[in-house]
Motif scaffolding. Structure first.
Motif, PDB file in Angstrom:
ATOM      1  N   THR A  60      -8.985   4.174   1.206  1.00  0.00           N
ATOM      2  CA  THR A  60      -9.192   2.739   1.470  1.00  0.00           C
ATOM      3  C   THR A  60     -10.629   2.282   1.218  1.00  0.00           C
ATOM      4  O   THR A  60     -11.592   3.024   1.443  1.00  0.00           O
ATOM      5  CB  THR A  60      -8.774   2.361   2.903  1.00  0.00           C
ATOM      6  OG1 THR A  60      -8.996   0.962   3.086  1.00  0.00           O
ATOM      7  CG2 THR A  60      -9.568   3.126   3.946  1.00  0.00           C
ATOM      8  N   CYS A  88      -4.866   1.864   6.694  1.00  0.00           N
ATOM      9  CA  CYS A  88      -5.220   0.591   6.055  1.00  0.00           C
ATOM     10  C   CYS A  88      -4.483   0.424   4.734  1.00  0.00           C
ATOM     11  O   CYS A  88      -4.446   1.334   3.918  1.00  0.00           O
ATOM     12  CB  CYS A  88      -6.733   0.537   5.803  1.00  0.00           C
ATOM     13  SG  CYS A  88      -7.240  -0.914   4.841  1.00  0.00           S
ATOM     14  N   MET A  89      -3.868  -0.745   4.544  1.00  0.00           N
ATOM     15  CA  MET A  89      -3.158  -1.016   3.294  1.00  0.00           C
ATOM     16  C   MET A  89      -3.885  -2.064   2.454  1.00  0.00           C
ATOM     17  O   MET A  89      -3.351  -2.569   1.484  1.00  0.00           O
ATOM     18  CB  MET A  89      -1.734  -1.474   3.585  1.00  0.00           C
ATOM     19  CG  MET A  89      -1.673  -2.744   4.418  1.00  0.00           C
ATOM     20  SD  MET A  89       0.023  -3.344   4.618  1.00  0.00           S
ATOM     21  CE  MET A  89       0.389  -3.874   2.954  1.00  0.00           C
ATOM     22  N   GLU A  90      -5.104  -2.384   2.849  1.00  0.00           N
ATOM     23  CA  GLU A  90      -5.964  -3.294   2.087  1.00  0.00           C
ATOM     24  C   GLU A  90      -5.350  -4.676   1.885  1.00  0.00           C
ATOM     25  O   GLU A  90      -5.448  -5.250   0.810  1.00  0.00           O
ATOM     26  CB  GLU A  90      -6.347  -2.669   0.738  1.00  0.00           C
ATOM     27  CG  GLU A  90      -7.105  -1.357   0.891  1.00  0.00           C
ATOM     28  CD  GLU A  90      -7.431  -0.695  -0.447  1.00  0.00           C
ATOM     29  OE1 GLU A  90      -6.585  -0.766  -1.355  1.00  0.00           O
ATOM     30  OE2 GLU A  90      -8.513  -0.121  -0.570  1.00  0.00           O
ATOM     31  N   CYS A  91      -4.708  -5.202   2.921  1.00  0.00           N
ATOM     32  CA  CYS A  91      -4.118  -6.540   2.801  1.00  0.00           C
ATOM     33  C   CYS A  91      -5.198  -7.611   2.887  1.00  0.00           C
ATOM     34  O   CYS A  91      -5.021  -8.717   2.384  1.00  0.00           O
ATOM     35  CB  CYS A  91      -3.043  -6.769   3.861  1.00  0.00           C
ATOM     36  SG  CYS A  91      -3.660  -6.951   5.554  1.00  0.00           S
ATOM     37  N   GLY A  92      -6.307  -7.282   3.550  1.00  0.00           N
ATOM     38  CA  GLY A  92      -7.430  -8.220   3.599  1.00  0.00           C
ATOM     39  C   GLY A  92      -7.428  -9.171   4.779  1.00  0.00           C
ATOM     40  O   GLY A  92      -8.318 -10.012   4.890  1.00  0.00           O
ATOM     41  N   THR A  98     -11.596  -4.448  -0.366  1.00  0.00           N
ATOM     42  CA  THR A  98     -11.096  -4.953  -1.642  1.00  0.00           C
ATOM     43  C   THR A  98      -9.602  -5.144  -1.483  1.00  0.00           C
ATOM     44  O   THR A  98      -8.829  -4.199  -1.579  1.00  0.00           O
ATOM     45  CB  THR A  98     -11.386  -3.953  -2.781  1.00  0.00           C
ATOM     46  OG1 THR A  98     -12.763  -3.596  -2.718  1.00  0.00           O
ATOM     47  CG2 THR A  98     -11.071  -4.550  -4.129  1.00  0.00           C
ATOM     48  N   ALA A  99      -9.211  -6.394  -1.217  1.00  0.00           N
ATOM     49  CA  ALA A  99      -7.799  -6.659  -0.962  1.00  0.00           C
ATOM     50  C   ALA A  99      -7.026  -6.696  -2.270  1.00  0.00           C
ATOM     51  O   ALA A  99      -7.549  -7.107  -3.299  1.00  0.00           O
ATOM     52  CB  ALA A  99      -7.642  -7.985  -0.225  1.00  0.00           C
ATOM     53  N   GLY A 100      -5.796  -6.249  -2.210  1.00  0.00           N
ATOM     54  CA  GLY A 100      -4.965  -6.275  -3.411  1.00  0.00           C
ATOM     55  C   GLY A 100      -3.584  -5.768  -3.100  1.00  0.00           C
ATOM     56  O   GLY A 100      -3.291  -5.377  -1.967  1.00  0.00           O
ATOM     57  N   SER A 156      -1.430   0.902  -0.171  1.00  0.00           N
ATOM     58  CA  SER A 156      -2.642   0.158  -0.520  1.00  0.00           C
ATOM     59  C   SER A 156      -2.851   0.165  -2.026  1.00  0.00           C
ATOM     60  O   SER A 156      -2.332   1.023  -2.734  1.00  0.00           O
ATOM     61  CB  SER A 156      -3.857   0.805   0.144  1.00  0.00           C
ATOM     62  OG  SER A 156      -4.014   2.124  -0.352  1.00  0.00           O
ATOM     63  N   MET A 157      -3.658  -0.783  -2.495  1.00  0.00           N
ATOM     64  CA  MET A 157      -3.945  -0.827  -3.929  1.00  0.00           C
ATOM     65  C   MET A 157      -4.755   0.396  -4.352  1.00  0.00           C
ATOM     66  O   MET A 157      -4.475   0.986  -5.394  1.00  0.00           O
ATOM     67  CB  MET A 157      -4.700  -2.109  -4.284  1.00  0.00           C
ATOM     68  CG  MET A 157      -4.934  -2.250  -5.769  1.00  0.00           C
ATOM     69  SD  MET A 157      -5.314  -3.937  -6.277  1.00  0.00           S
ATOM     70  CE  MET A 157      -7.023  -4.034  -5.823  1.00  0.00           C
TER      71      MET A 157
END
Lengths: 100, 368
Positions: A8, A47-51, A65-67, B331-332
């Protein structure tokens, strides 16, 4: 269920935290906890980086860095040279598949 | 969505002309007439929900943005914010049975809350615009909107408060927890704040994994039959079928393995990488199937078995990797890492498959 560990882009600066608790409210995977009136990162590999946390931290203590964690979007981004975007919902969207 | 239909208060002419099927009359507010919506699902709602789960129908399944009333709301009633994807709106509506409140539908271009939040269409700007356009500050005396928690990636609560004076309270992840959330005075338990991915959640998504893959199957089948039937003397239908049918069967099994079995068994298939999980499920499936659906034994039998065990597990792996786009937890950065690792493997596997097939053909035709 857990995804790959140690990837992440989540970064958190406790100095800037005021302990408002917004991040603990918006994170869908319980990554943030409140400890001694400050937010703390618990299980960062969830964390899945949803932002959501960074967007709702009014004090700029969180960056990520959301994506979209979507292989098809990332491959499309690689081919077109742009950012990974879901193909769903765009005005020119013709793809019958997609996540949403 | 026609812009003229978006503006609220809803013009009376519009109210008279086209009340939505889920509305039951209108109620008067200081900001004009507002549709009152039912909390029950009709047969059409259920059929629409089904079609949205299996086809591109979802892409045009939308409701008009704006303010709606549920129950018998007053100036002190809570305001629930939603997306204008009709399935999102319907799930919210169903969860509000017995509650008096207001529903503020944002224009998310017919996309669900979470995906739209990721794109920013369910976002600060649209929420601010919709609060103003609906005249919400005349309709309610409090200054609080309940936004679904999964809308948070697009909404800056602080910016909304600054722009409109309305405070954003993030509701639970699932609309079905709204009653408990309200009963607790607007407090969500940690469980209500956590997104899950149950077997049912996963299964409902699999049609949109299986069907797009199945749509490519005829091209695959044509290529298999052509390759298998190709002989120096022309294309032989007997060879095409005799050698081709085990591969056709393996092809459909690989789709099922990658698009249905892997998603269904996701927590129980070892590993964390979707590509690895898909490969493993694909390998087991291919191997089991090859035991009774083997091509006719011959001088090329071993090579044919090698191609089968090389190609189909990789196909299953590739299909399973696509499911990352449907999960609630990938996640990305993680998906990019998988692609960096596995894209070269897929390309090498495809190249090796072509080479092995050529070798089989050369041996079969006794060119050497």
């Amino acid at each position: 269920m857990r995804y790959l560990a140690g990837v992440t882009s989540l970064a958190y600066d406790q100095e800037k935290c005021t302990g408002c608790g917004r991040c603990t409210e918006v994170c869908p995977h319980g990554v943030f906890l409140l400890r001694d009136r400050k937010a703390a990162v618990g299980d960062r590999d969830r964390c899945m980086e949803c932002g959501a946390c960074a967007k709702n931290c009014a004090f700029g203590a969180i960056t990520v860095t959301a994506g979209v964690g979507c292989a098809s979007a990332i491959i499309t981004g690689m081919i077109t040279g742009g950012e990974p975007v879901c193909d769903c919902g765009g005005p020119t969207n013709a793809a019958p598949g997609g996540c949403c | 969505m026609n812009e003229a239909r978006i503006s609220a208060p809803v013009p009376l002419a519009f109210v008279k002309r086209m009340p939505p099927a889920f509305s039951r009359g209108t109620i008067d507010t200081p900001a004009g007439k507002v549709f009152r919506i039912t909390t029950a699902w009709s047969r059409e709602d259920r059929w629409g929900a089904f079609q949205s789960r299996v086809s591109a129908y979802r892409m045009t399944y939308a409701v008009a943005p704006g303010l709606y009333a549920v129950g018998d709301p007053g100036p002190g009633s809570p305001v629930f914010v939603s997306a204008n994807y009709k399935l999102s709106f319907d799930v919210l509506r169903r969860s509000l049975d017995g509650i008096d409140g207001w529903v503020l539908v944002l224009d998310t271009k017919g996309i669900n809350v979470w995906c739209a939040a990721g794109k920013g269409t369910f976002g600060t700007d649209e929420l601010v615009r919709r609060i103003r356009a609906s005249g919400l500050e005349q309709v309610v005396t409090h200054r609080r909107v309940i936004v679904p928690q999964l809308g948070a990636p697009g909404v800056s609560a602080a910016a909304v408060a600054r722009e409109t004076g309305f405070r954003v309270a993030y509701g639970p992840v699932e609309a079905r927890d709204l009653k408990a959330y309200l009963a607790a005075g607007g407090k969500a338990t940690p469980a209500m704040r956590t997104v899950r991915f149950t077997l049912a959640d996963r299964l409902v998504l699999t049609p949109m994994e299986v069907l797009p893959a199945a749509r490519k199957y005829p091209a695959f089948a044509a290529a298999v039959l052509l390759t298998m039937g190709l002989q120096p003397s022309g294309i032989l239908f007997r060879d095409a079928w005799q050698q081709g049918w085990p591969l056709l069967l393996q092809g459909s099994a690989a789709i099922v393995a990658g698009a249905l079995i892997t998603p269904a068994l996701l927590p129980w298939v070892p590993g964390r990488s979707f590509a690895a999980k898909g490969w493993l499920v694909g390998f087991v499936t291919t191997w089991l199937l090859a035991r009774f659906a083997a091509p006719p034994a011959g001088s090329t039998g071993v090579l044919a078995a090698a191609v089968t065990l090389l190609f189909f597990p990789l196909l299953s792996s590739y299909i399973a990797l696509q499911f990352t786009g449907s999960t609630t937890f990938t996640s990305m950065s993680g998906t990019k890492k998988e692609l960096r690792l596995f894209l070269p493997v897929y390309l090498a596997g495809a190249a090796a498959t072509v080479v092995l097939l050529a070798v089989i053909k050369v041996k079969e035709w006794q060119l050497l």
